[in-house]
Design an enzyme around this catalytic site. Structure first.
Site, PDB file in Angstrom:
ATOM      1  N   LYS A  26       0.991  -1.237   0.065  1.00  0.00           N
ATOM      2  CA  LYS A  26       0.026  -0.084  -0.102  1.00  0.00           C
ATOM      3  C   LYS A  26       1.072   1.149   0.026  1.00  0.00           C
ATOM      4  CE  LYS A  26       0.247  -1.108   4.619  1.00  0.00           C
ATOM      5  NZ  LYS A  26       0.511  -2.446   5.153  1.00  0.00           N
ATOM      6  N   VAL A  57      -5.100  -3.388   0.919  1.00  0.00           N
ATOM      7  CA  VAL A  57      -5.909  -2.885   1.747  1.00  0.00           C
ATOM      8  C   VAL A  57      -6.794  -3.982   2.494  1.00  0.00           C
ATOM      9  CG1 VAL A  57      -8.003  -1.251   2.315  1.00  0.00           C
ATOM     10  CG2 VAL A  57      -6.299  -0.692   0.506  1.00  0.00           C
ATOM     11  N   GLY A  82      -5.840  -6.420   4.381  1.00  0.00           N
ATOM     12  CA  GLY A  82      -5.141  -7.929   4.191  1.00  0.00           C
ATOM     13  C   GLY A  82      -6.386  -8.769   3.746  1.00  0.00           C
ATOM     14  N   ILE A  87      -9.653  -8.874   3.924  1.00  0.00           N
ATOM     15  CA  ILE A  87     -10.929  -8.683   3.967  1.00  0.00           C
ATOM     16  C   ILE A  87     -11.014  -8.142   2.351  1.00  0.00           C
ATOM     17  CG2 ILE A  87     -12.695  -6.762   4.482  1.00  0.00           C
ATOM     18  CD1 ILE A  87     -11.025  -6.212   6.978  1.00  0.00           C
ATOM     19  N   GLY A 114       2.423  -8.963  19.493  1.00  0.00           N
ATOM     20  CA  GLY A 114       2.661  -9.151  18.224  1.00  0.00           C
ATOM     21  C   GLY A 114       1.813  -8.097  17.118  1.00  0.00           C
ATOM     22  N   GLU A 138       4.520  -3.296  15.598  1.00  0.00           N
ATOM     23  CA  GLU A 138       6.005  -3.339  15.283  1.00  0.00           C
ATOM     24  C   GLU A 138       6.685  -2.695  16.268  1.00  0.00           C
ATOM     25  OE1 GLU A 138       7.053  -4.905  12.490  1.00  0.00           O
ATOM     26  OE2 GLU A 138       5.315  -5.110  11.517  1.00  0.00           O
ATOM     27  N   ASP A 150      -0.195   4.767   7.663  1.00  0.00           N
ATOM     28  CA  ASP A 150      -0.774   3.327   7.119  1.00  0.00           C
ATOM     29  C   ASP A 150      -2.045   3.474   6.649  1.00  0.00           C
ATOM     30  OD1 ASP A 150      -0.237  -0.026   6.718  1.00  0.00           O
ATOM     31  OD2 ASP A 150      -2.102   0.473   8.004  1.00  0.00           O
ATOM     32  N   LYS A 198      -4.098   3.455   2.821  1.00  0.00           N
ATOM     33  CA  LYS A 198      -5.130   2.473   2.512  1.00  0.00           C
ATOM     34  C   LYS A 198      -6.205   3.339   1.847  1.00  0.00           C
ATOM     35  CE  LYS A 198      -3.577  -0.909   5.743  1.00  0.00           C
ATOM     36  NZ  LYS A 198      -3.662  -1.662   7.008  1.00  0.00           N
ATOM     37  N   GLY A 232      -2.325 -10.369   9.140  1.00  0.00           N
ATOM     38  CA  GLY A 232      -2.043 -11.824   9.530  1.00  0.00           C
ATOM     39  C   GLY A 232      -1.429 -12.487   7.976  1.00  0.00           C
TER      40      GLY A 232
END
Length: 311
Positions: free
Chosen positions: A96, A123, A125, A127, A177, A180, A191, A195, A292
């Site tokens: 992205k 955008v 993941g 979905i 997790g 970052e 981020d 997107k 993920g």
């Protein structure tokens, strides 16, 4: 269909694994898909594949018709993407950041060279939201798009509503997790801006210059802000919002206090949601985990299948 995969991090590893695991089942339906070469700066222990640490070997391999770019960033990834398209190879990317900054040039190169550029995983993941805008809802004249587009921020805000301070919520997200070690792009809203910029381009055909997008992150929110919102029945969400007024494309990213009767109010934890308001379909919401390895890899593979099927 012959693939070259560049980048073997979490998503890249999962793409190769899923393609291998599902090969017998899916190839019967749509034909053969083969990973010809994998490029990564560190050798991998995946057996049965041809590896290189030089991406040019992938681009120069005449057998490969589609390159899957999964290294991230805008340095080498930009050069790889341009070279891929100019080599008349299809490009699949989850990047992205790259598209938000250089999408106009890359989309133009894909059109010029008559190849495909697919980016479902960029955008949300896993979905599916890119394809529905392009294919299912394209007839709409969209009034507005807004969404919770960063699971890290949404998790932090959820934990702050449960009583944690910003710093403790961030620490918890990093421990689990979800964030970052350097969470700057997430918590400062960058981020999310990448997107929503891509979604706006899909809806209205314009890729806004990134420096002109108004961006406010969640790192300035305090427990007092969260509690004040709660006392009024509100809940803070980091929202990316875009609309086109007929002349100007407006894109903003900021923490917004959302009302209980709004669709995005109940999206908590690491979940993401995108709300599209179309003149024919009204409000449509796409909801799910926005990150993920498996989920993002699934979106990448859906793009590979689309190219294979000529879509």
């Amino acid at each position: 269909m012959k693939l070259g995969v560049i980048g073997l991090g979490t998503v890249g590893m999962n793409v190769v694994k899923i393609l291998s695991d599902e090969k017998n089942r899916k190839n019967k339906e749509i034909g053969d898909i083969e990973v010809i070469k994998i490029c990564d700066i560190q050798n991998s222990n995946i057996m049965g594949y041809d590896f290189t640490d030089d991406y040019k070997e992938v681009l120069n391999d005449s057998r490969i018709d589609t390159v899957v770019e999964l290294i991230g960033g805008v340095g080498a990834a930009y050069e790889i993407s341009k070279s891929t398209l100019n080599s008349k190879k299809n490009l699949v990317t989850a990047n992205k950041h790259l598209l938000a900054l250089h999408g106009k040039e890359l989309f133009s190169l894909a059109e010029k060279n008559k190849v495909k550029l697919q980016y479902e995983a960029s955008v949300g993941g896993g979905i599916p939201v890119i394809s529905p805008i392009k294919e299912n809802l394209f007839v709409n004249n969209f009034k507005n798009i807004r969404g919770i587009l960063n699971g890290t921020c949404n998790y932090i805000l959820t934990k702050m509503e449960e009583g944690l301070s910003y710093s403790k919520a961030l620490e918890d997200a990093q421990f689990k997790g979800y964030a970052e070690a350097d969470p700057t792009f997430d918590v400062k809203g960058i981020d999310t801006a990448h997107k929503i910029s891509i979604l706006a381009h899909l809806a209205w055909g314009e890729l806004k210059e990134f420096s002109k997008i108004s961006i406010v992150g969640i790192d300035g929110l305090t427990k007092d802000d969260i509690e004040a919102a709660k006392s009024q029945g509100l809940r803070y969400k980091l929202l990316g919002e875009a609309n086109f007024d007929g002349e100007k494309l407006n894109i903003n990213v900021a923490p917004i206090a959302v009302k209980k009767d709004e669709l995005l109010y109940s999206v908590n934890g690491v979940y993401n949601a995108v709300e599209l308001d179309g003149n024919y379909t009204g409000k449509t919401v796409f909801y799910g985990e926005g990150a993920g390895g498996d989920a993002t890899a699934t979106a990448v593979i859906s793009d590979i299948y689309k190219i294979k099927l000529g879509r």
